[in-house]
Design a protein around this motif. Structure first.
Motif, mmCIF file in Angstrom:
data_model
loop_
_atom_site.group_PDB
_atom_site.id
_atom_site.type_symbol
_atom_site.label_atom_id
_atom_site.label_comp_id
_atom_site.label_asym_id
_atom_site.label_seq_id
_atom_site.Cartn_x
_atom_site.Cartn_y
_atom_site.Cartn_z
ATOM 1 N N ASN A 339 23.828 62.953 27.128
ATOM 2 C CA ASN A 339 23.388 63.881 26.079
ATOM 3 C C ASN A 339 23.751 65.309 26.460
ATOM 4 N N VAL A 340 25.021 65.624 26.442
ATOM 5 C CA VAL A 340 25.489 66.966 26.795
ATOM 6 C C VAL A 340 26.345 67.499 25.654
ATOM 7 N N PHE A 341 25.955 68.674 25.135
ATOM 8 C CA PHE A 341 26.692 69.290 24.029
ATOM 9 C C PHE A 341 27.576 70.435 24.493
ATOM 10 N N ILE A 342 27.152 71.129 25.553
ATOM 11 C CA ILE A 342 27.906 72.262 26.081
ATOM 12 C C ILE A 342 28.270 71.962 27.526
ATOM 13 N N GLY A 343 29.548 72.126 27.870
ATOM 14 C CA GLY A 343 29.988 71.839 29.232
ATOM 15 C C GLY A 343 30.054 70.344 29.493
ATOM 16 N N GLY A 472 21.872 70.152 25.737
ATOM 17 C CA GLY A 472 21.874 68.725 25.993
ATOM 18 C C GLY A 472 20.495 68.121 25.854
ATOM 19 N N SER A 473 20.339 66.896 26.325
ATOM 20 C CA SER A 473 19.151 66.051 26.212
ATOM 21 C C SER A 473 18.779 65.870 24.742
ATOM 22 N N MET A 474 17.493 65.783 24.436
ATOM 23 C CA MET A 474 17.057 65.527 23.056
ATOM 24 C C MET A 474 16.054 66.570 22.577
#
Length: 555
Positions: A339-343, A472-474
């Motif tokens: 769950n990673v959106f950046i990097g 990231g995560s939720m």
């Protein structure tokens, strides 16, 4: 009085004894009910909210004939560490939200209020439980699980393909898993089925580029079970200390409380995206040692819960170096690693191995336990209770004691082990099920990022709310800056200000979130944690409207 139907002298004697006991109990109950200072409310029981937003459940007598005098266990003589433990994620707000859910579903609420609710659905944004919020399970996983649960279905492969759309690789995977475990209704080895642990080792090796040994991998009933196991081994005495991030996932503080050990909090750096700050970590360590704490380990949650922060490669390396210097065990809680959106995600195992290559001998003594779970990621299979931990650099004699401890619990759920094997070893390019799996997986990830951005944008427009861009995560963990009038109203209600806000949000909108005080926060600051799992934007609009009205009321 109850009539007695007697058919024999022995039955008569038994009924007489029963009647005598009932009469004695009733007299005792009557005597107790008239004792000074014991109100009818205290006899019935209650749920009281602690200032830190934890919930204490009081379970006194259920009927007039069952008084505290007849009970061997009372709230005063049970384990005090159980009473001291707090877990806000399923605390007062969650309990109240379930009452509201019951009222909406059945129209017959167990508790007041009796008036109609001002919302038509409850949004459980308090816990990372994706499939409760309509995230669909991945088809390949559920197809294989159906076959291993009911192997007779494999007797007619053609029907599976023709009528149910099964692909050959799903059928083959089910046969392989059944060969490994025999039956999902039978115990496996205590550490988990060997073939499944090998799949986990292969996954770790592919992820990090360094070898992994199935003998160092323990399958668990979710990552939480692994945390309990490892902390039980580590916490040897009341002065044992474990460094935990603040804010933190309250599993750690609650478990340390149960074990009568000491949490050693270190503040994450909110101004820099909730990064670790080595100056702060060292100061927290030195302070704890000066107070007589035997600091034995450091916990790092990456990506973060509740913050959502994703640590850089340098942050991870700095923690490894600090652990090596102070001879600390590293607990790397990495359940949100996909769950990673950046990097990108940087594992502690890889960082440790790279440092060991750069400086031979300097980091060979570092002990690492890294944890993962099927509950998070794009899988969201919380109810199947499956996960693992890998041990790196641990003394073989200590590992033998860990094996003994997990053996006492027999084994993790075998159906969960089968699911874990597929999560770490999903369909690959060229496999018949790959296209569908790839589409479903990335649709879930894209949807999560979209909802995170929508909620972030809503917070950006809310007065008195500050939040960093979702990494990231939720979860998002925004700061609340509430008017002084709202803080005074909270004080009058006997609540922390963030509890007060979250309770009003639930009452007005049906949205259940968790106050920041349930995770720990820097003194003088207020936060809340919310998931962004719920579909759609209607519930976000509810929240925006509530917040505007709340600020107007207390401005």
């Amino acid at each position: 009085m109850r009539s007695l139907h007697i058919t024999s002298p022995s039955a008569l004697l038994m009924r007489a004894q029963l009647f005598s006991a009932e009469l004695t109990t009733a007299c005792r109950a009557l005597s107790t009910s008239t004792k000074p200072g014991l109100s009818s409310r205290s006899r019935r029981g209650r749920i009281s909210s602690a200032p830190s937003s934890g919930v204490q459940l009081h379970f006194p007598s259920r009927t007039m004939s069952s008084t505290p005098r007849l009970h061997g266990l009372t709230i005063d003589n049970i384990n005090p560490h159980v009473k001291a433990a707090e877990y806000a994620v399923r605390g007062e707000l969650a309990i109240k939200s379930e009452e509201y859910r019951h009222k909406l579903k059945y129209g017959d609420p167990p508790t007041p209020p009796e008036e109609p609710l001002p919302f038509d659905s409850v949004i459980s944004a308090n816990i990372g439980n994706p499939q409760q919020l309509d995230q669909k399970p991945i088809t390949f996983f559920r197809e294989v699980l159906a076959l291993v649960e009911h192997p007779k279905l494999l007797e007619n492969e053609q029907a599976l393909k023709t009528h149910f759309g099964y692909k050959q690789d799903a059928i083959d995977r089910a046969r392989w898993l059944l060969k490994e475990v025999g039956s999902v209704g039978a115990y496996s080895q205590s550490m988990g089925a060997p073939g499944i642990r090998q799949s986990v080792a292969n996954f770790i090796e592919h992820r990090d580029g360094f070898p992994a040994d199935k003998g160092d991998i323990y399958l668990t009933a979710g990552a939480s079970s692994g945390v309990h196991t490892l902390l039980h081994v580590l916490c040897a005495k009341p002065t044992t200390g474990v460094m935990i991030p603040i804010p933190q996932y309250p599993l750690y503080s609650a478990t340390l409380s149960l074990l009568d050990a000491r949490p050693v909090p270190y503040l994450l750096d909110e101004q820099h995206g909730w990064d670790t700050n080595m100056t702060v970590i060292k100061e927290a360590y030195d302070k704890a040692v000066s107070e007589g704490t035997d600091v034995r380990a450091i916990v790092v949650i990456n990506p973060g819960n509740p913050t959502g922060a994703s640590l850089s490669e340098w942050d991870v390396e700095d923690v490894v170096k600090f652990a090596a210097e102070k001879n600390l065990v590293i607990f790397a809680d990495e359940v949100y690693q996909t769950n990673v959106f950046i990097g990108k995600f940087h594992s502690f195992k890889r960082a440790l191995r790279i440092l060991q290559q750069k400086e031979p001998g300097a980091y060979d003594h570092v002990e690492l336990a890294s944890l993962n779970s099927v509950s998070k990621g794009m899988v969201g299979e919380c109810g199947h209770r499956a996960g693992y931990f890998e041990l790196v650099g641990w003394d073989p004699e200590v590992q033998a004691q860990i094996y003994k401890l997990v053996s006492i619990m027999l084994c993790p759920p075998v159906i969960g082990q089968c699911l874990l094997e597929m999560v770490v070893n999903p369909p690959k390019k060229g496999d018949p099920s790959y296209h569908q799996y790839h589409e479903e997986y990335h649709a879930i990830k894209h949807g999560l990022q979209q909802r995170a951005t929508a909620l972030y944008d809503a917070f950006e427009r809310m007065e008195g709310v500050e939040v960093g861009e979702p990494q990231g995560s939720m979860y998002l963990f925004p700061t609340l800056r509430l008017p002084e009038k709202a803080i005074e109203a909270a004080k009058e209600a006997g609540k922390n200000p963030d509890d007060f806000y979250c309770l009003r949000l639930l009452d007005a909108t049906g949205i259940c979130v968790v106050p920041g005080s349930g995770f720990g926060q820097k003194p003088g600051t207020l936060h809340l944690r919310t998931t962004f799992l719920a579909p759609g934007t209607e519930w976000v609009n509810r929240w925006t409207k509530f917040h505007h009205e709340f600020m107007d009321k207390y401005r």
